[in-house]
Enzyme design. Structure first.
Site, PDB file in Angstrom:
ATOM      1  N   ARG A 283       0.830  -1.152   0.016  1.00 27.64           N
ATOM      2  CA  ARG A 283      -0.059  -0.021   0.061  1.00 27.64           C
ATOM      3  C   ARG A 283       0.833   1.285   0.015  1.00 27.64           C
ATOM      4  NH1 ARG A 283      -2.958  -3.140   3.562  1.00 27.64           N
ATOM      5  NH2 ARG A 283      -5.090  -3.908   2.886  1.00 27.64           N
ATOM      6  N   ILE A 284       1.822   1.346   0.936  1.00 29.26           N
ATOM      7  CA  ILE A 284       2.773   2.369   1.148  1.00 29.26           C
ATOM      8  C   ILE A 284       3.593   2.669  -0.229  1.00 29.26           C
ATOM      9  CG2 ILE A 284       4.491   3.493   2.313  1.00 29.26           C
ATOM     10  CD1 ILE A 284       3.348   2.279   4.836  1.00 29.26           C
TER      11      ILE A 284
ATOM     12  N   ASP B 181       9.455  -6.305  -6.482  1.00 31.70           N
ATOM     13  CA  ASP B 181       8.382  -7.050  -5.694  1.00 31.70           C
ATOM     14  C   ASP B 181       8.422  -8.214  -6.346  1.00 31.70           C
ATOM     15  OD1 ASP B 181       6.320  -7.904  -4.604  1.00 31.70           O
ATOM     16  OD2 ASP B 181       5.689  -6.179  -4.025  1.00 31.70           O
TER      17      ASP B 181
ATOM     18  N   CYS C 185      12.169   4.372   5.316  1.00 27.95           N
ATOM     19  CA  CYS C 185      10.960   4.749   6.176  1.00 27.95           C
ATOM     20  C   CYS C 185      10.243   3.679   6.500  1.00 27.95           C
ATOM     21  CB  CYS C 185       9.868   5.936   5.553  1.00 27.95           C
ATOM     22  SG  CYS C 185      10.886   7.634   5.357  1.00 27.95           S
TER      23      CYS C 185
ATOM     24  N   ARG D 212      11.414  -0.131   8.092  1.00 25.59           N
ATOM     25  CA  ARG D 212      11.548  -1.069   9.108  1.00 25.59           C
ATOM     26  C   ARG D 212      13.405  -0.718   9.202  1.00 25.59           C
ATOM     27  NH1 ARG D 212       7.129  -0.174  10.545  1.00 25.59           N
ATOM     28  NH2 ARG D 212       5.672  -1.827  11.145  1.00 25.59           N
TER      29      ARG D 212
ATOM     30  N   GLU E 158      16.266   1.719  18.399  1.00 28.97           N
ATOM     31  CA  GLU E 158      15.678   3.106  18.563  1.00 28.97           C
ATOM     32  C   GLU E 158      15.458   3.173  20.010  1.00 28.97           C
ATOM     33  OE1 GLU E 158      12.310   3.139  16.031  1.00 28.97           O
ATOM     34  OE2 GLU E 158      13.452   3.034  14.310  1.00 28.97           O
TER      35      GLU E 158
ATOM     36  N   HIS F 144      11.491   8.262  13.820  1.00 23.38           N
ATOM     37  CA  HIS F 144      10.394   7.419  13.448  1.00 23.38           C
ATOM     38  C   HIS F 144       8.885   8.087  13.340  1.00 23.38           C
ATOM     39  CE1 HIS F 144       9.270   2.870  13.556  1.00 23.38           C
ATOM     40  NE2 HIS F 144       8.232   3.495  12.921  1.00 23.38           N
TER      41      HIS F 144
ATOM     42  N   GLY G  40       6.988   8.375  10.659  1.00 24.77           N
ATOM     43  CA  GLY G  40       6.242   8.199   9.503  1.00 24.77           C
ATOM     44  C   GLY G  40       4.624   8.175   9.520  1.00 24.77           C
ATOM     45  N   ALA G  41       4.145   7.585  10.795  1.00 28.04           N
ATOM     46  CA  ALA G  41       2.873   7.690  11.148  1.00 28.04           C
ATOM     47  C   ALA G  41       2.627   8.879  12.175  1.00 28.04           C
ATOM     48  CB  ALA G  41       2.372   6.189  11.885  1.00 28.04           C
TER      49      ALA G  41
END
Length: 524
Positions: A148-149, A168, A227, A229, A258, A276, A278-279
């Site tokens: 999705r990202i 992929d 961005c 893992r 982290e 971190h 991203g979200a």
């Protein structure tokens, strides 16, 4: 009346679907503060602070569902929840746009030296010539992992006039054409890309994916972005490639550990980092809270949920009957997925014997979940596996047969790829366990678990000895070995169970043996 415990900080705006519903009572307290009334709650909502352990689940006698307002469920004992009949849900889509936008922000900041220029001007300097950047228009962007990202990043890159190359291994040609990207091998992406961004889950296969060997295949002057893992890019290898100038710059939102502490990467001027984030947008935080609140509401209203991590609630009787086949099917899916490292178009499942009389829907979902999990970055579970398969253009179906070929029960799986077809058949034997009894045209008998090594070769004397010598020379112990052949002197296979995971260098050694055609590592 349903009672819901909200044990972590979630805004009222995010809880609105539940607050506005009838017959629902919300209690916002930490678990420690609600200790005396834990057995009165039907649902539990958490973020990352509350640890949903087996002990806590045992205290919450009425608990039916746990909702995690976020993507990860590391703080929830999902296995224990399943044992207690508690459904675990999360919000897998809530941060897709946020992370994609952050990735593109990092790309633009990296190639235009924005953080460095910002610091310079803040230091009362005006040195324009020191920060000459690079345009994105016409550049080649390599995306590793098109979930999705990754798909959202690809859309934005195309809007910037970039040429998008994707690695992929499970991307079909039809989906690549629909999104407007070029499907490539990993080596092709590495060699052609000016900028490479990774969007895969962190698995045994992807850990250190961009390590010394693959970094050496990239263009000199390449930019790297992570961005996703920490650990997908080998951080120690990255240091040396920055030192010798091969890598022009790096943007990292994630690290293996982290916070990273006094990490050597932080000393490079051409490395930009964020903690971190991203979200971390207002919208993403609201989205995940709202999404999980809506899912909990649907569940309590008796409607199906779409973001369950484990099985939906089943009666104890049904669960006990399907559990052995549920586990067998998941293992078969995992094995098939690792063997068929190519785009897949169809999955056909045939149930025979006693298993054909059961509710096979959940067994099929388990198989799909096992098959898809190594292939997608988002959470895959028995509820959303069918939806994800459909999104990826994979057709699947069930068949039932009275011919179990001498077995009390069997599950047969055929996977149709773009280039080849793979078949596998398994059975569950009470008090003995799961067995694979047919593997791609060969009769065999092995347990689908642990570190497996599949070898296809020509049936000639001394083959087993040669394989054993190489493994012994590298201190790899063989736990079990099963063999099968189609005819004397023809094609044959070995399936070895090893005490530890095999290094790729040993696989390459095995492939040097004359008459060995295929060597595949399989982790179950």
């Amino acid at each position: 009346m349903f009672r819901i415990l909200v044990s972590d900080a979630i805004s009222e705006e995010g809880l609105a679907p539940l607050l506005n519903a009838e017959h629902i009572e919300i209690v916002q307290k930490k678990v420690s503060e609600a200790e005396e009334s834990l057995d009165q709650f039907d649902a539990l909502l958490v973020r990352s602070a509350t640890k949903v352990t087996e002990e806590l689940l045992g205290k919450m006698k009425k608990l039916k569902i746990v909702g995690r307002a976020g993507v990860g469920v590391d703080n929830i004992d999902v296995e224990a929840a399943t044992k207690y009949g508690v459904v675990v849900i999360n919000a897998p889509d809530g941060n897709t746009i946020s992370t994609a936008e952050h990735t593109f922000a990092m790309i633009t900041a990296l190639v235009r030296h924005i953080p460095q220029a910002h610091i310079s001007v803040k230091s009362r300097e005006w040195n324009r010539s020191a920060f000459v950047g690079t345009e994105l228009y016409g550049k080649h962007l390599g995306i590793i992992g098109l979930g999705r990202i990754g798909s959202e990043v690809a859309k934005r890159a195309r809007a910037f006039g970039m040429k998008v190359h994707v690695y992929d291994p499970f991307l079909t040609k039809a989906r690549a054409e629909k999104i407007g990207v070029e499907s490539c091998t990993l080596d092709e992406v590495l060699s052609v890309s000016d900028i490479i961004t990774v969007h895969t889950p962190l698995t045994k296969e992807t850990k250190g994916l961009l390590g010394p060997k693959n970094l050496a295949k990239t263009k000199k002057g390449v930019y790297l972005v992570n961005c996703a893992r920490g650990g997908i890019i080998d951080e120690q290898a990255l240091v040396s490639f920055l030192e010798n100038g091969h890598v022009a710059g790096v943007a990292l939102d994630v690290f293996e550990q982290e916070p990273p502490g006094d990490h050597p990467l932080l000393s490079f001027d051409n490395v930009i980092v964020t903690p971190h984030l991203g979200a971390s947008t207002v919208e993403a935080q609201l989205n995940v809270a709202t999404q999980v609140a809506e899912e909990v509401l649907k569940f309590l209203q008796g409607k199906p949920v779409t973001s369950s991590i484990n099985l939906p609630t089943l009666s104890k009787e049904v669960y006990e009957k399907i559990q052995p086949f549920y586990n067998l099917a998941k293992k078969m899916g995992i094995v098939a997925s690792q063997y068929m490292v190519e785009p897949v178009q169809e999955i056909a499942i045939t149930y025979s014997g006693t298993v054909a009389d059961l509710e096979t829907t959940f067994i099929t979902r388990s198989l799909l979940s096992g098959f898809l999990k190594p292939r997608v970055a988002s959470t895959v579970n028995e509820v959303n596996a069918a939806m994800i398969a459909k999104e990826r253009g994979i057709v699947f179906g069930e068949k039932f047969s009275t011919n179990s070929e001498g077995y009390a029960n069997s599950i047969a799986l055929t996977v149709y790829g773009e280039k080849q077809t793979f078949t596998i058949k398994g059975t569950h034997i009470p008090n003995y366990g799961d067995r694979i009894v047919h593997f791609n045209g060969f009769a065999i008998d092995f347990a689908p678990e642990g570190h497996l090594l599949y070898i296809q070769h020509h049936d000639k004397p001394g083959m087993i000895g040669q394989v054993g010598n190489i493994l012994g020379d590298h201190q790899v112990n063989i736990a079990t070995m099963q063999v099968g052949r189609q005819a004397a002197g023809g094609k044959a296979i070995m399936m070895l169970s090893l005490d530890k995971q095999l290094d790729d260098s040993i696989v390459e050694k095995l492939l040097e043996i004359a008459d060995i055609e295929t060597v595949k590592k399989i982790e179950v």
